[in-house]
Every structure is written in C-alpha cells, then in structure tokens.
Scaffold this active site. Sequence first.
Site, PDB file in Angstrom:
ATOM      1  N   ASP A 292       0.966  -1.108   0.005  1.00  0.00           N
ATOM      2  CA  ASP A 292      -0.062   0.124   0.075  1.00  0.00           C
ATOM      3  C   ASP A 292       0.971   0.736  -0.223  1.00  0.00           C
ATOM      4  OD1 ASP A 292      -2.620  -1.644   0.179  1.00  0.00           O
ATOM      5  OD2 ASP A 292      -2.474  -1.512   1.906  1.00  0.00           O
TER       6      ASP A 292
ATOM      7  N   ASP B 277      -7.292  -1.340  -3.776  1.00  0.00           N
ATOM      8  CA  ASP B 277      -8.626  -0.936  -3.470  1.00  0.00           C
ATOM      9  C   ASP B 277      -9.288   0.649  -3.304  1.00  0.00           C
ATOM     10  OD1 ASP B 277      -6.722  -2.554  -1.267  1.00  0.00           O
ATOM     11  OD2 ASP B 277      -5.348  -0.941  -0.592  1.00  0.00           O
TER      12      ASP B 277
END
Length: 196
Positions: free
Chosen positions: A120, A136
């Site tokens: 991420d 995401d």
Amino acid sequence: MIFVFLTAALVVLADQVTKYIMAGLLPGLPERTLPVIRDVLHFTYVENEGAAFGMLAEHRWIFMALSILGLCAIVLLVAKEKPESAWVRLAAGLVLGGGIGNMVDRLGFGFAEKSGAVLDFIDCRFVDFYVFNVADACVTVGCFLYLFLIIVGEIRAAKEKKNAPAEGSEPGSAEDGTSADATVSGDGDPGEGTDA
C-alpha cells in the site's frame, strides 16, 4: 463480458505498475515516504498482510479463500445476468480487477519486501485514514458505484410505479374521467343521430 474483463485487466495493470514503481522508489527515502503535497497527500511504503485497510491480518488464508470465492461469484453473476448497463459492467470490472490485483500480491507474486504482503502506498494525510493502493481504490469505487446504481434503479422503479395508471383502468374508462360510451360525430356534435 469483454468490457468487464478489459476493465479488470486495465485495473490489474495499473495496480501492478504503480506497486512496482513505489517498491523501487519508496524504501530508499527517509521514513519511506514521498510528500506529493506535504501533510495532505504522501506516497508511503506500507506492507499489509490482511484485507483492505489492514483488516483480518491474523486470518490471511481464510480471507484469501473468501476473496477467491467472491471473485468467482462476480464472474458467474456477470456471465449469467449479462448486464446491459455499461455502468454496471464498469463497476463489476473495477471490483474484479482490484480483487485480482491484491490477490497477485497475497499469492507471493507482488513487489512487497515480505512475500504474501500487499504493498500500500497512497497516504491521504488530510484525513485520519489507512494507507491504500490502486486496487483498494478500484474495489471501493466499484462497490459504491454499484450501490449507487441500485439506489437509482429503485427510485426510478418507484416513480414509474407511482405514475403508472391504476391496475384495471384503461384509457376511456370511467376511472380516468372520460366516458367510453361518449362518441363524437365528424362535425363535433355529441350523440350523432339524436333528435333536435
């Protein structure tokens, strides 16, 4: 169906390319972060071993099994329903592509230093929020788009039902204010053939 898979493929490509770039760039920076707009938007290296936003980190394999079932369900649903709306197909493609993008990482083919972790890097610091990635974001946008389309569809159906004539009433019936027995002659006088 082709549109859904094309959208999903583009999402996976964008997700993996951005992760590759960030995996090569961010670990060498101080605090592993690159300010784009200081204290607003940073690119920050974070490894996530759980679901989206770090949930279920201790139950990775259970989550992976559920994710695979969910992705298969989306494919089967789209194949069966064959949605006509391009927006519905777009939503399905976004969710499918995002799910596959993160699944690639979880299966150990990603770019995080720890095998099986999801990389991420999108760090929105103007709100207290989790660090996330392109996959995401696509899953979230796809889900909200689909929910929005359902709500809009329900509102339209309710309006159509409200504006539809009552069941059993037909144009020309007493219920719509006109008499089916009233006839108009060619010269506009009602009751042709009556005595003057």
